[in-house]
Design an enzyme around this catalytic site. Structure first.
Site: not given
Ligand code: GLA
Length: 408
Positions: A129, A178
């Site tokens: 996602a 991330d």
């Protein structure tokens, strides 16, 4: 740390661990996914990013073993993998356990002495996602290995090692944003990261004071980073740097980070298309990140909104990583009263948008953005209202010896 403070999810995971391995877990390592507020495709250009760690997490329940064996069970996939620390091979295909194997392999390669571990993993970061579910998995697993072997690892190194597992073992050439967010995110803050020096600064979001919420809207289209044009964009950026390094004399150009909009417009002609457009996105995006931080400090919502939309347009037109679905989701959001700003988030090619919206607009967002999107596309769009949370946390079992991450 006491067991009563556990969430239901954490207790269920610990119970599953006990059932699976017929022993108690020693602790839980919990790492968040992230939504990037702004600063897209700038991390691998040594630039600036502004992610927020969110309350969607991966949790690894763990207990060390006296041998060199690793057993790891995924609740979501209902699959178990086991391997010996002295013989770690990459499995065929895009399988979850390669992230676990990769983290163990990279830690050992970096000289950390591991012990065998039993581990049970559960996550609620949506996969594919653009919310960094892989980084959350890598960082939770790294926390588990680290604490099972009682190792001290600096937070920046934790992030770099997790990134290396993905780059070198799994074979996806992601940047470091991330993993940095999963390790160092801070509750109620966004994390400004200088991806060259890896210096970070927690920037207060003050969402409650402004009556705002961060809403992530999933287009219902999954993206796969390894299949995407991600690597191609990275190569285009390197090619642009090679050209610009020869024509810009003001200072050394090691990355697009070193270039200002002024330098770039003066040299626009020397870059072939599409390199000129790619460089324009990265250079402009770096500037937008720093402007967003200033605007957050002033509480200037109008400017933040303008910068988020500008980022989306630049990703769509110049970097060409948006999609018709992401564009539609942003377009529907911009029309809604109470939406401060919206843009695609993550690598693109599907996945999610990030929206800064007034609290009272949450219901109309669901009705007018998500429902309209669903009826126009027949795609299973979803929305998540997110909280900004802390990065990696180690929660020791009440009856196990205490073991905390550096930021606990
Ligand atoms: C993915 C990568 C990050 C970053 C973003 C784009 O999420 O994992 O490193 O490059 O795409 O900003």
């Amino acid at each position: 740390m006491n067991a009563a403070a556990r969430t239901r999810r954490e207790r269920t995971l610990a119970r599953n661990f006990a059932r699976r391995f017929a022993r108690e877990s020693q602790g839980l390592a919990k790492a968040p996914g992230r939504v990037n507020l702004i600063g897209e495709h700038t991390d691998y250009n040594e630039g600036f990013v502004l992610p927020v760690a969110i309350d969607r997490t991966v949790i690894a329940a763990f207990a060390s073993r006296s041998d060199r064996q690793v057993r790891v069970y995924s609740l979501e996939f209902d699959e178990e993998d086991s391997f010996a620390l002295d013989d770690i091979e990459r499995l065929e295909g895009d399988v979850w356990s390669n992230y676990v194997r990769g983290v163990a392999a990279v830690l050992q390669k970096a000289g950390y002495g591991l012990t065998g571990v039993d581990m049970a993993i559960q996550g609620d970061v949506p996969i594919g996602a653009g919310l960094a579910s892989s980084a959350a998995l890598e960082v939770a697993v790294l926390g588990a290995f680290q604490h099972a072997a009682e190792l001290a690892i600096d937070p920046r190194d934790q992030a770099l090692l997790a990134q290396r597992a993905e780059n070198e073992f799994v074979g996806v050439s992601c940047g470091v944003m991330d993993q940095m967010a999963a390790v160092m995110g801070r509750r109620d803050h966004a994390l400004l990261i200088d991806c060259r020096s890896l210096e970070t600064e927690a920037v207060p979001l003050n969402l409650a004071a402004h009556g705002l919420k961060i809403v992530v809207a999933h287009t219902g289209v999954r993206r796969a980073l390894s299949d995407s044009a991600y690597n191609q964009r990275r190569q285009e950026c390197s090619r642009a740097v090679q050209v610009l390094a020869n024509v810009i004399v003001a200072g050394p150009v090691g990355a697009l980070r070193d270039i200002t909009s002024k330098d770039l417009s003066a040299q626009q002609g020397s870059l072939p298309a599409p390199l000129a457009r790619r460089a324009r996105h990265v250079v402009g995006e770096n500037e937008r990140v720093l402007e967003t931080v200033e605007a957050l400090r002033r509480g200037d919502l109008t400017t933040i909104g303008r910068l988020l939309y500008a980022s989306h347009q630049s990703l769509r037109r110049d970097y060409e990583v948006s999609s018709p679905e992401l564009d539609l989701m942003v377009q529907l959001a911009c029309r809604l009263e109470g939406v401060v700003g919206a843009r695609m988030t993550g690598a693109g090619f599907g996945g999610c948008t990030v929206n800064l919206i007034r609290q009272e607009a949450i219901d109309s967002f669901r009705e007018q953005v998500i429902e309209t999107y669903r009826s126009r596309t027949s795609l299973p769009a979803e929305m998540y209202v997110c909280e900004a949370v802390d990065g990696l946390r180690i929660i020791a079992e009440a009856n196990a010896r205490a073991s905390h991450s550096p930021q606990d």
